[in-house]
Design an enzyme around this catalytic site. Sequence first.
Site, PDB file in Angstrom:
ATOM      1  N   TYR A 102       0.844  -1.205   0.000  1.00 49.47           N
ATOM      2  CA  TYR A 102       0.000   0.000   0.000  1.00 49.47           C
ATOM      3  C   TYR A 102       0.884   1.261   0.000  1.00 49.47           C
ATOM      4  O   TYR A 102       0.662   2.191  -0.791  1.00 49.47           O
ATOM      5  CB  TYR A 102      -0.948   0.007   1.222  1.00 49.47           C
ATOM      6  CG  TYR A 102      -1.712   1.311   1.305  1.00 49.47           C
ATOM      7  CD1 TYR A 102      -2.753   1.575   0.407  1.00 49.47           C
ATOM      8  CD2 TYR A 102      -1.353   2.297   2.223  1.00 49.47           C
ATOM      9  CE1 TYR A 102      -3.423   2.805   0.435  1.00 49.47           C
ATOM     10  CE2 TYR A 102      -2.017   3.512   2.251  1.00 49.47           C
ATOM     11  CZ  TYR A 102      -3.048   3.760   1.363  1.00 49.47           C
ATOM     12  OH  TYR A 102      -3.691   4.970   1.376  1.00 49.47           O
ATOM     13  N   ARG A 147       1.917   8.608  12.903  1.00 48.64           N
ATOM     14  CA  ARG A 147       1.535   9.891  13.537  1.00 48.64           C
ATOM     15  C   ARG A 147       0.025  10.104  13.521  1.00 48.64           C
ATOM     16  O   ARG A 147      -0.564  10.612  14.463  1.00 48.64           O
ATOM     17  CB  ARG A 147       2.245  11.018  12.778  1.00 48.64           C
ATOM     18  CG  ARG A 147       1.987  12.411  13.309  1.00 48.64           C
ATOM     19  CD  ARG A 147       2.319  13.461  12.266  1.00 48.64           C
ATOM     20  NE  ARG A 147       1.491  13.322  11.071  1.00 48.64           N
ATOM     21  CZ  ARG A 147       1.748  13.925   9.916  1.00 48.64           C
ATOM     22  NH1 ARG A 147       2.818  14.666   9.768  1.00 48.64           N
ATOM     23  NH2 ARG A 147       0.929  13.765   8.888  1.00 48.64           N
ATOM     24  N   ARG A 191     -10.374   4.841   9.185  1.00 47.49           N
ATOM     25  CA  ARG A 191      -9.484   4.323   8.144  1.00 47.49           C
ATOM     26  C   ARG A 191      -8.323   3.650   8.854  1.00 47.49           C
ATOM     27  O   ARG A 191      -7.765   4.188   9.809  1.00 47.49           O
ATOM     28  CB  ARG A 191      -8.978   5.462   7.278  1.00 47.49           C
ATOM     29  CG  ARG A 191     -10.132   6.162   6.574  1.00 47.49           C
ATOM     30  CD  ARG A 191      -9.685   7.135   5.553  1.00 47.49           C
ATOM     31  NE  ARG A 191      -8.578   7.938   6.062  1.00 47.49           N
ATOM     32  CZ  ARG A 191      -7.847   8.721   5.289  1.00 47.49           C
ATOM     33  NH1 ARG A 191      -8.088   8.774   4.012  1.00 47.49           N
ATOM     34  NH2 ARG A 191      -6.875   9.446   5.795  1.00 47.49           N
ATOM     35  N   PHE A 226      15.704  19.390  -1.161  1.00 46.50           N
ATOM     36  CA  PHE A 226      14.322  18.997  -1.439  1.00 46.50           C
ATOM     37  C   PHE A 226      14.025  17.600  -0.864  1.00 46.50           C
ATOM     38  O   PHE A 226      12.947  17.357  -0.325  1.00 46.50           O
ATOM     39  CB  PHE A 226      14.109  19.027  -2.966  1.00 46.50           C
ATOM     40  CG  PHE A 226      12.822  18.439  -3.434  1.00 46.50           C
ATOM     41  CD1 PHE A 226      11.646  19.158  -3.335  1.00 46.50           C
ATOM     42  CD2 PHE A 226      12.764  17.164  -3.976  1.00 46.50           C
ATOM     43  CE1 PHE A 226      10.441  18.610  -3.758  1.00 46.50           C
ATOM     44  CE2 PHE A 226      11.569  16.615  -4.407  1.00 46.50           C
ATOM     45  CZ  PHE A 226      10.400  17.346  -4.297  1.00 46.50           C
TER      46      PHE A 226
HETATM   47  C1  IN0 Z   1       6.473  14.253  -1.581  1.00 49.12           C
HETATM   48  C2  IN0 Z   1       7.504  14.059  -0.511  1.00 49.12           C
HETATM   49  C3  IN0 Z   1       8.918  13.878  -1.013  1.00 49.12           C
HETATM   50  C4  IN0 Z   1       9.811  14.929  -1.066  1.00 49.12           C
HETATM   51  C5  IN0 Z   1      11.128  14.710  -1.490  1.00 49.12           C
HETATM   52  C6  IN0 Z   1      11.583  13.481  -1.872  1.00 49.12           C
HETATM   53  C7  IN0 Z   1      10.714  12.391  -1.829  1.00 49.12           C
HETATM   54  C8  IN0 Z   1      11.140  11.112  -2.235  1.00 49.12           C
HETATM   55  C9  IN0 Z   1      10.282  10.054  -2.190  1.00 49.12           C
HETATM   56  C10 IN0 Z   1       8.950  10.235  -1.816  1.00 49.12           C
HETATM   57  C11 IN0 Z   1       8.504  11.471  -1.413  1.00 49.12           C
HETATM   58  C12 IN0 Z   1       9.351  12.572  -1.422  1.00 49.12           C
HETATM   59  O1  IN0 Z   1       7.498  15.064   0.491  1.00 49.12           O
HETATM   60  C13 IN0 Z   1       6.255  15.592   0.917  1.00 49.12           C
HETATM   61  C14 IN0 Z   1       6.467  16.477   2.133  1.00 49.12           C
HETATM   62  C15 IN0 Z   1       5.221  17.298   2.462  1.00 49.12           C
HETATM   63  O2  IN0 Z   1       4.332  17.438   1.675  1.00 49.12           O
HETATM   64  N1  IN0 Z   1       5.182  17.817   3.679  1.00 49.12           N
HETATM   65  C16 IN0 Z   1       4.029  18.570   4.188  1.00 49.12           C
HETATM   66  C17 IN0 Z   1       3.746  18.130   5.572  1.00 49.12           C
HETATM   67  C18 IN0 Z   1       2.779  17.011   5.658  1.00 49.12           C
HETATM   68  O3  IN0 Z   1       2.778  16.384   6.718  1.00 49.12           O
HETATM   69  O4  IN0 Z   1       1.986  16.840   4.730  1.00 49.12           O
HETATM   70  C19 IN0 Z   1       4.358  20.046   4.352  1.00 49.12           C
HETATM   71  O5  IN0 Z   1       3.426  20.846   4.212  1.00 49.12           O
HETATM   72  O6  IN0 Z   1       5.501  20.372   4.661  1.00 49.12           O
HETATM   73  C20 IN0 Z   1       5.219  14.512   1.172  1.00 49.12           C
HETATM   74  O7  IN0 Z   1       4.836  14.282   2.311  1.00 49.12           O
HETATM   75  N2  IN0 Z   1       4.707  13.826   0.080  1.00 49.12           N
HETATM   76  C21 IN0 Z   1       5.106  14.082  -1.241  1.00 49.12           C
HETATM   77  C22 IN0 Z   1       4.127  14.189  -2.230  1.00 49.12           C
HETATM   78  C23 IN0 Z   1       4.482  14.514  -3.528  1.00 49.12           C
HETATM   79  C24 IN0 Z   1       5.820  14.747  -3.831  1.00 49.12           C
HETATM   80 CL1  IN0 Z   1       6.262  15.208  -5.436  1.00 49.12          CL
HETATM   81  C25 IN0 Z   1       6.817  14.634  -2.857  1.00 49.12           C
HETATM   82  C26 IN0 Z   1       3.594  12.877   0.312  1.00 49.12           C
HETATM   83  C27 IN0 Z   1       3.963  11.368   0.429  1.00 49.12           C
HETATM   84  C28 IN0 Z   1       2.652  10.597   0.607  1.00 49.12           C
HETATM   85  C29 IN0 Z   1       4.838  11.082   1.643  1.00 49.12           C
HETATM   86  C30 IN0 Z   1       4.670  10.874  -0.817  1.00 49.12           C
END
Ligand code: IN0
Length: 331
Positions: A168, A214, A227, A287
């Site tokens: 998942y 969390r 969920r 990043f």
């Molecule tokens: C992310 C990821 C992310 C960033 C950088 C490298 C990555 C490599 C592999 C997978 C994910 C990677 O980072 C974000 C961070 C984020 O959105 N933080 C929020 C806080 C929060 O709790 O939501 C903020 O406002 O700071 C992330 O969580 N995800 C994400 C989504 C799309 C992309 Cl392009 C990058 C979501 C997830 C589900 C963990 C993949």
Amino acid sequence: MGSLRTLLRYPDDIYPLLKMKRAIEKAEKQIPPEPHWGFCYSMLHKVSRSFSLVIQQLRPELRNAVCVFYLVLRALDTVEDDTSIPTDEKLPILIAFHRHIYDTDWHYSCGTKEYKVLMDQFHHVSAAFLELDKGYQEAIEEITKRMGAGMAKFICQEVETVDDYDEYCHYVAGLVGLGLSKLFLASGSEVLLPDWEQISNSMGLFLQKTNIIRDYLEDINEIPKSRMFWPRKIWGKYADKLEDLKYEENSTKAVSCLNEMVTNALTHIEDCLKYMSALRDPSIFRFCAIPQIMAIGTLALCYNNVQLFRGVVKLRRGKKLYLYTPFHIII
Ligand code: IN0
């Protein structure tokens, strides 16, 4: 900016909080003039205020691709999350989402608040997507296709085993890692290691597992239906029902279960360090590293902490923003 009481207790937070406020104001002033790009960047700031700043510091071409990728994923997530959509309507949307991104006439109304705006005006995201180079478009399309199919599979299936849990998390986050690696490659800034798929996947799994740990209480209390992403194979050793962990009389068992979940998440750290060690571009490194550091901080806060079953356990805003402040400003 944070309550006065918190600021007086943690005066070291004031500087990063002020810096962050300025950085947000500056980013908001730099919204591009074209309506579709303007929509994408202002939406990005709305759905993720601090993370959008980390995207903002990437080089322009890669930044545009990541911004579109992020919004496409948020939109897919909005469809998956909306419990008011009947399953027989939701499945075909998830499965065909990778085709909808090419169609500027497509939109589907769902979600709430800013996510509803994102869905209603999705044509702006499609218009921006169509302006990206082919290499970026293909990477985003492929990942959206695989993620939509994976989400559809888990609509009808519970997370029972640890393998289900990994599967998942692969669909909703590991694939994001694979997609980002492809975007970095397409930008010409990075190369891929032989085991890039495995370690990119781990980057996503580590972030997603941290979120799942969390958000225990928020997910279990979700209305109309809770969920559940914690695997039964783990929580079943400590309780008959996952929701029983939130009751005070089960505190000891609950904390043992939590610690097992945290230990499971930590198994991905080695791959994450390998992935980040290989990055060459400093803006791509930041990043990737900032969300990982936040996740480590969050897990440290969760470990052995019964409060996770009582209310919200989150990194203090000031501490979080300290990480987001560009390193050269702090040092
Ligand atoms: C992310 C990821 C992310 C960033 C950088 C490298 C990555 C490599 C592999 C997978 C994910 C990677 O980072 C974000 C961070 C984020 O959105 N933080 C929020 C806080 C929060 O709790 O939501 C903020 O406002 O700071 C992330 O969580 N995800 C994400 C989504 C799309 C992309 Cl392009 C990058 C979501 C997830 C589900 C963990 C993949």
